[in-house]
Design a protein around this motif. Structure first.
Motif, PDB file in Angstrom:
ATOM      1  N   GLY A 137      16.241  51.580-117.546  1.00 53.39           N
ATOM      2  CA  GLY A 137      17.307  50.582-117.450  1.00 53.39           C
ATOM      3  C   GLY A 137      17.972  50.489-116.102  1.00 53.39           C
ATOM      4  O   GLY A 137      19.101  49.997-116.000  1.00 53.39           O
ATOM      5  N   VAL A 138      17.289  50.945-115.055  1.00 48.46           N
ATOM      6  CA  VAL A 138      17.836  50.837-113.701  1.00 48.46           C
ATOM      7  C   VAL A 138      16.764  50.252-112.794  1.00 48.46           C
ATOM      8  O   VAL A 138      15.597  50.131-113.189  1.00 48.46           O
ATOM      9  CB  VAL A 138      18.299  52.209-113.157  1.00 48.46           C
ATOM     10  N   SER A 139      17.146  49.899-111.590  1.00 50.44           N
ATOM     11  CA  SER A 139      16.178  49.365-110.635  1.00 50.44           C
ATOM     12  C   SER A 139      15.353  50.496-110.044  1.00 50.44           C
ATOM     13  O   SER A 139      15.777  51.663-110.055  1.00 50.44           O
ATOM     14  CB  SER A 139      16.911  48.635-109.503  1.00 50.44           C
ATOM     15  N   PRO A 140      14.160  50.167-109.515  1.00 50.22           N
ATOM     16  CA  PRO A 140      13.352  51.211-108.868  1.00 50.22           C
ATOM     17  C   PRO A 140      14.103  51.932-107.753  1.00 50.22           C
ATOM     18  O   PRO A 140      14.011  53.155-107.616  1.00 50.22           O
ATOM     19  CB  PRO A 140      12.141  50.455-108.338  1.00 50.22           C
ATOM     20  N   ARG A 141      14.869  51.168-106.978  1.00 48.75           N
ATOM     21  CA  ARG A 141      15.618  51.781-105.878  1.00 48.75           C
ATOM     22  C   ARG A 141      16.670  52.758-106.403  1.00 48.75           C
ATOM     23  O   ARG A 141      16.823  53.869-105.884  1.00 48.75           O
ATOM     24  CB  ARG A 141      16.277  50.689-105.034  1.00 48.75           C
ATOM     25  N   THR A 142      17.379  52.334-107.456  1.00 47.53           N
ATOM     26  CA  THR A 142      18.405  53.204-108.033  1.00 47.53           C
ATOM     27  C   THR A 142      17.771  54.450-108.638  1.00 47.53           C
ATOM     28  O   THR A 142      18.289  55.562-108.483  1.00 47.53           O
ATOM     29  CB  THR A 142      19.206  52.455-109.103  1.00 47.53           C
ATOM     30  N   LEU A 143      16.638  54.271-109.322  1.00 45.79           N
ATOM     31  CA  LEU A 143      15.970  55.419-109.925  1.00 45.79           C
ATOM     32  C   LEU A 143      15.555  56.418-108.859  1.00 45.79           C
ATOM     33  O   LEU A 143      15.758  57.633-109.024  1.00 45.79           O
ATOM     34  CB  LEU A 143      14.757  54.976-110.734  1.00 45.79           C
TER      35      LEU A 143
END
Length: 312
Positions: free
Chosen positions: A238-244
């Motif tokens: 449930g997060v963006s690739p960058r955030t992950l």
């Protein structure tokens, strides 16, 4: 269903017993069936904390996949250790000779020593008892400043709470670091692998409090042999690739890909230790051939050596 049999001797420390028992009981709650049994040389076992425990006096039939654990007991030295009758000693030796694993917590190492299971092997015990253990069993090699030592299916751990670390390690070896981490989280304890085993194991990446990262690790743990693109992991969490990438790095100090590779290498090492070829182990963990596995194993050994040697 594998059994975990605790050999209870008088004046045992409750946490020496309860810590490992809770680990295996929690694993059973998660569907990893374990049958816990408690045997003693007499039915009523006094504990160091004053709570009496009732034990079975008849041993169950054991298989090589079963585990026998000897919790430790109160005493500043081994001189006042409770006696180990010949039948208990025979059971410990017989189980190990049949391919089973025996373990001790804290002063319980003395029982393994009296059974002859420490001779020619590395072992440990509570820091206050290490010198005496070395004098008492000169054929053993006592390893200091570690939480546990594994040598030829004889597993010894340090003082009291280290039995939890020992049990988590055994769960990780049998079922993978993800399950051990899940058990540790349920018990609200750190997933430490500070034993005399490999220190760069995947379990060390689980000592954080990020639920998002734990969920991603749970997904990787269950599918580490498959290709797992970052976009798919991010979508599942449930997060963006960058955030992950950012929060995974902050929580673990590594990346999702490196974490997956660590799982693959650990599993491959286990398979190789069981007699698999490098090629078959590589394919079993998801590599097309052995080349990548060979490179990752070399990198892991290099990192481990650098950690031991320290900065120049």
């Amino acid at each position: 269903m594998p059994r975990v049999v605790f050999l209870l001797l008088p004046r045992l420390h409750l946490l020496d017993l309860a810590g490992p028992a809770q680990v295996f009981s929690t694993a059973a709650d998660f569907g990893y069936a374990y049958e816990l049994r408690y045997v003693g040389e007499r039915e009523d076992i006094p504990t160091a904390q004053g709570l009496p425990i009732r034990a079975e006096v008849t041993w169950p039939e054991l298989d090589p996949g079963d585990l026998v654990v000897v919790p430790g007991w109160r005493g500043p030295t081994f001189r006042g250790s409770p006696g180990l009758d010949p039948e208990s000693s025979r059971r410990l030796v017989q189980h190990h000779a049949a391919g089973g694993t025996v373990a001790s917590v804290c002063a319980g190492a003395d029982a393994l020593g009296r059974a002859g299971l420490l001779d020619g092997r590395r072992c440990t015990t509570h820091h206050g008892l290490q010198d005496e253990l070395a004098r008492r069993y000169p054929r053993a090699t006592v390893v200091r400043n570690v939480l546990f030592v594994v040598d030829d299916r004889v597993v010894t751990s340090a003082g009291i709470a280290s039995g939890i670390d020992l049990a988590l390690h055994l769960i990780a070896v049998r079922h993978g670091p993800g399950i051990a981490a899940r058990v540790a989280r349920e018990m609200v304890v750190y997933t430490r692998r500070n034993g005399d085993e490999r220190q760069a194991g995947a379990l060390r990446y689980r000592s954080h409090l990020s639920d998002v990262v734990h969920r991603v690790q749970d997904l990787i743990d269950s599918r580490f042999t498959e290709p797992l693109p970052l976009d798919g992991l991010a979508a599942a969490s449930g997060v963006s690739p960058r955030t992950l990438t950012r929060i995974f790095g902050e929580a673990t100090g590594t990346t999702p890909l490196r974490y997956q590779q660590t799982l693959r290498v650990e599993r491959a090492e286990h398979l190789i230790g069981q007699g698999a070829t490098l090629e078959s182990a590589a394919r079993a963990v998801g590599f097309q051939d052995a080349r990548m596995l060979r490179r990752l194993r070399t990198r892991t050994r290099g990192a481990r050596s650098a950690a031991v040697e320290g900065p120049a």
